[in-house]
Design a protein around this motif. Sequence first.
Motif, PDB file in Angstrom:
ATOM      1  N   PHE A 156       0.832  -1.200   0.000  1.00  0.00           N
ATOM      2  CA  PHE A 156       0.000   0.000   0.000  1.00  0.00           C
ATOM      3  C   PHE A 156       0.871   1.256   0.000  1.00  0.00           C
ATOM      4  N   CYS A 157       1.898   1.297   0.837  1.00  0.00           N
ATOM      5  CA  CYS A 157       2.784   2.471   0.901  1.00  0.00           C
ATOM      6  C   CYS A 157       3.481   2.705  -0.437  1.00  0.00           C
ATOM      7  N   LEU A 158       3.923   1.631  -1.087  1.00  0.00           N
ATOM      8  CA  LEU A 158       4.589   1.752  -2.388  1.00  0.00           C
ATOM      9  C   LEU A 158       3.652   2.350  -3.430  1.00  0.00           C
ATOM     10  N   GLU A 159       2.441   1.797  -3.539  1.00  0.00           N
ATOM     11  CA  GLU A 159       1.501   2.244  -4.569  1.00  0.00           C
ATOM     12  C   GLU A 159       1.041   3.677  -4.323  1.00  0.00           C
ATOM     13  N   ALA A 160       0.691   3.972  -3.069  1.00  0.00           N
ATOM     14  CA  ALA A 160       0.168   5.308  -2.761  1.00  0.00           C
ATOM     15  C   ALA A 160       1.230   6.376  -2.998  1.00  0.00           C
ATOM     16  N   THR A 161       2.454   6.137  -2.556  1.00  0.00           N
ATOM     17  CA  THR A 161       3.512   7.138  -2.707  1.00  0.00           C
ATOM     18  C   THR A 161       3.835   7.397  -4.171  1.00  0.00           C
ATOM     19  N   SER A 162       3.886   6.348  -4.974  1.00  0.00           N
ATOM     20  CA  SER A 162       4.184   6.543  -6.397  1.00  0.00           C
ATOM     21  C   SER A 162       3.055   7.274  -7.117  1.00  0.00           C
ATOM     22  N   ASP A 163       1.799   7.078  -6.669  1.00  0.00           N
ATOM     23  CA  ASP A 163       0.664   7.723  -7.331  1.00  0.00           C
ATOM     24  C   ASP A 163       0.496   9.189  -6.949  1.00  0.00           C
ATOM     25  N   PHE A 164       0.895   9.563  -5.740  1.00  0.00           N
ATOM     26  CA  PHE A 164       0.750  10.954  -5.312  1.00  0.00           C
ATOM     27  C   PHE A 164       1.429  11.901  -6.295  1.00  0.00           C
ATOM     28  N   ASP A 165       2.572  11.499  -6.802  1.00  0.00           N
ATOM     29  CA  ASP A 165       3.373  12.376  -7.659  1.00  0.00           C
ATOM     30  C   ASP A 165       2.686  12.686  -8.986  1.00  0.00           C
ATOM     31  N   VAL A 166       1.830  11.789  -9.470  1.00  0.00           N
ATOM     32  CA  VAL A 166       1.208  11.968 -10.790  1.00  0.00           C
ATOM     33  C   VAL A 166      -0.280  12.306 -10.692  1.00  0.00           C
ATOM     34  N   GLU A 167      -0.822  12.377  -9.490  1.00  0.00           N
ATOM     35  CA  GLU A 167      -2.265  12.605  -9.357  1.00  0.00           C
ATOM     36  C   GLU A 167      -2.630  14.038  -9.745  1.00  0.00           C
ATOM     37  N   LEU A 168      -3.742  14.163 -10.465  1.00  0.00           N
ATOM     38  CA  LEU A 168      -4.213  15.457 -10.952  1.00  0.00           C
ATOM     39  C   LEU A 168      -5.379  15.952 -10.107  1.00  0.00           C
ATOM     40  N   CYS A 169      -5.451  17.250  -9.931  1.00  0.00           N
ATOM     41  CA  CYS A 169      -6.601  17.855  -9.257  1.00  0.00           C
ATOM     42  C   CYS A 169      -7.821  17.706 -10.169  1.00  0.00           C
ATOM     43  N   PRO A 170      -8.937  17.133  -9.689  1.00  0.00           N
ATOM     44  CA  PRO A 170     -10.110  16.931 -10.538  1.00  0.00           C
ATOM     45  C   PRO A 170     -10.723  18.221 -11.073  1.00  0.00           C
ATOM     46  N   ILE A 171     -10.399  19.365 -10.482  1.00  0.00           N
ATOM     47  CA  ILE A 171     -10.994  20.625 -10.913  1.00  0.00           C
ATOM     48  C   ILE A 171     -10.160  21.291 -12.005  1.00  0.00           C
ATOM     49  N   CYS A 172      -8.881  21.537 -11.731  1.00  0.00           N
ATOM     50  CA  CYS A 172      -8.028  22.249 -12.696  1.00  0.00           C
ATOM     51  C   CYS A 172      -7.262  21.316 -13.612  1.00  0.00           C
ATOM     52  N   ASP A 173      -7.277  20.015 -13.318  1.00  0.00           N
ATOM     53  CA  ASP A 173      -6.614  19.004 -14.137  1.00  0.00           C
ATOM     54  C   ASP A 173      -5.098  19.206 -14.194  1.00  0.00           C
ATOM     55  N   LYS A 174      -4.533  19.807 -13.170  1.00  0.00           N
ATOM     56  CA  LYS A 174      -3.082  19.954 -13.066  1.00  0.00           C
ATOM     57  C   LYS A 174      -2.583  19.106 -11.903  1.00  0.00           C
ATOM     58  N   LYS A 175      -1.289  18.789 -11.928  1.00  0.00           N
ATOM     59  CA  LYS A 175      -0.733  17.989 -10.852  1.00  0.00           C
ATOM     60  C   LYS A 175      -0.954  18.667  -9.503  1.00  0.00           C
ATOM     61  N   VAL A 176      -1.381  17.876  -8.532  1.00  0.00           N
ATOM     62  CA  VAL A 176      -1.660  18.427  -7.210  1.00  0.00           C
ATOM     63  C   VAL A 176      -0.361  18.820  -6.509  1.00  0.00           C
ATOM     64  N   LEU A 177       0.644  17.979  -6.613  1.00  0.00           N
ATOM     65  CA  LEU A 177       1.914  18.259  -5.952  1.00  0.00           C
ATOM     66  C   LEU A 177       2.872  18.961  -6.914  1.00  0.00           C
ATOM     67  N   PRO A 178       3.589  19.972  -6.458  1.00  0.00           N
ATOM     68  CA  PRO A 178       4.609  20.589  -7.307  1.00  0.00           C
ATOM     69  C   PRO A 178       5.739  19.604  -7.581  1.00  0.00           C
ATOM     70  N   LYS A 179       6.489  19.842  -8.641  1.00  0.00           N
ATOM     71  CA  LYS A 179       7.560  18.924  -9.014  1.00  0.00           C
ATOM     72  C   LYS A 179       8.604  18.838  -7.922  1.00  0.00           C
ATOM     73  N   GLU A 180       8.954  19.961  -7.309  1.00  0.00           N
ATOM     74  CA  GLU A 180       9.966  19.993  -6.261  1.00  0.00           C
ATOM     75  C   GLU A 180       9.300  20.066  -4.884  1.00  0.00           C
ATOM     76  N   PRO A 181       9.660  19.179  -3.960  1.00  0.00           N
ATOM     77  CA  PRO A 181       9.076  19.228  -2.613  1.00  0.00           C
ATOM     78  C   PRO A 181       9.306  20.562  -1.905  1.00  0.00           C
ATOM     79  N   SER A 182      10.365  21.267  -2.264  1.00  0.00           N
ATOM     80  CA  SER A 182      10.634  22.564  -1.630  1.00  0.00           C
ATOM     81  C   SER A 182       9.570  23.603  -1.970  1.00  0.00           C
ATOM     82  N   GLN A 183       8.780  23.343  -3.028  1.00  0.00           N
ATOM     83  CA  GLN A 183       7.746  24.289  -3.445  1.00  0.00           C
ATOM     84  C   GLN A 183       6.378  23.966  -2.828  1.00  0.00           C
TER      85      GLN A 183
END
Length: 365
Positions: free
Chosen positions: A226-253
Amino acid sequence: MGIIEYEIEEIRKLCENTVPNSKIIACLCGDSPLVRVDIHDNSLHRQLTVCLRFPPEYPNDSILVELKSRTLSLKFLDSLARLCEKHARQHLGKPQGLHVLRFVQQYIHENPLCVCFDEIQELRRDLSANATPDLLKLKQRHSIVQLTAKGGEYYYKLNAYIPNEYPKQGVQLQQQESNLPPILVRYLNGQSCEIARQCVEPPLRVDKNDQAAFQPVPSLYRALKFCLEATSDFDVELCPICDKKVLPKEPSQLELDDTKDAFVERVYCGHLFHQGCLKHYLQQPPFPKSGKLCPAKRRHPRSDAKFYVGSASGRQPTVSADTGGRCSIRLAHDRWVVNVKLAESRWAQKQARERELQEVLDFLK
């Protein structure tokens, strides 16, 4: 007395005194000489039976080793049997039986993670061939499996402690660290522990017969998968409203201020939203009596509306199957509890203010 008879007699005399936690079951001479010994390591789930057979050309040929266990996996037993025969070949021309028995006892004592051998192998396969060795580390001395799950530049690291009574006792997840948003770290921590608990504790809302029939299942692979799948998916998940990635590319942002629009929110159906997008969506009509539904284009694979383990038969969804290409689960979140009348009232007030401002602008023109 031949060398085989002599060695069997030596094993009968010395084995239980020189091989810790061993018990002789059989020492037979004759046409088919064999020795059978039980070995354990202070745990009900780390015990096995060693069967030694002597080939015709013994001791110039290595002794034949067969291992059996009710708790350890066949793959592990096959691997250990090959190691035993390799160890026996180092003593060709000499008695080999006691050397092999000591080797088996020492191996299961020094490798307590043998109880989850198959699960560790599955995790290695899931990490893919290009994964670096540091993503999955085994600390045999402390009975710990250390996993680092990655998704882009984001990571989630934890230690999985294997208790003595595993798999009857669930894996214990400790020392989690991550550069993901706190809301997602809390979700990973809580849900992985819940998965491990469901593997060893019967469901509360079932009848007594089902509770009595419940059997614990291994929890290491389920929780870490579960931890493997969820963590890998967070990076590519899109916001259902704006259709852009939810997380910024760099964690510092990452936006850590929960009053900002870019702050990440996770709702009951499992989807991630930008806070600004979610607020805008909830504040706009229509306002159905049953509440707003998630507009995502598909059901989320890790929705809170599903069991992750369920009964012994596997996962059991508590929501209907996805038939319309939409999530369509009612939006719910601790910070977004707004009834229909209040939402309509707020929207009407906002529209009234906008009309007033427009009238002022028109007047000034």
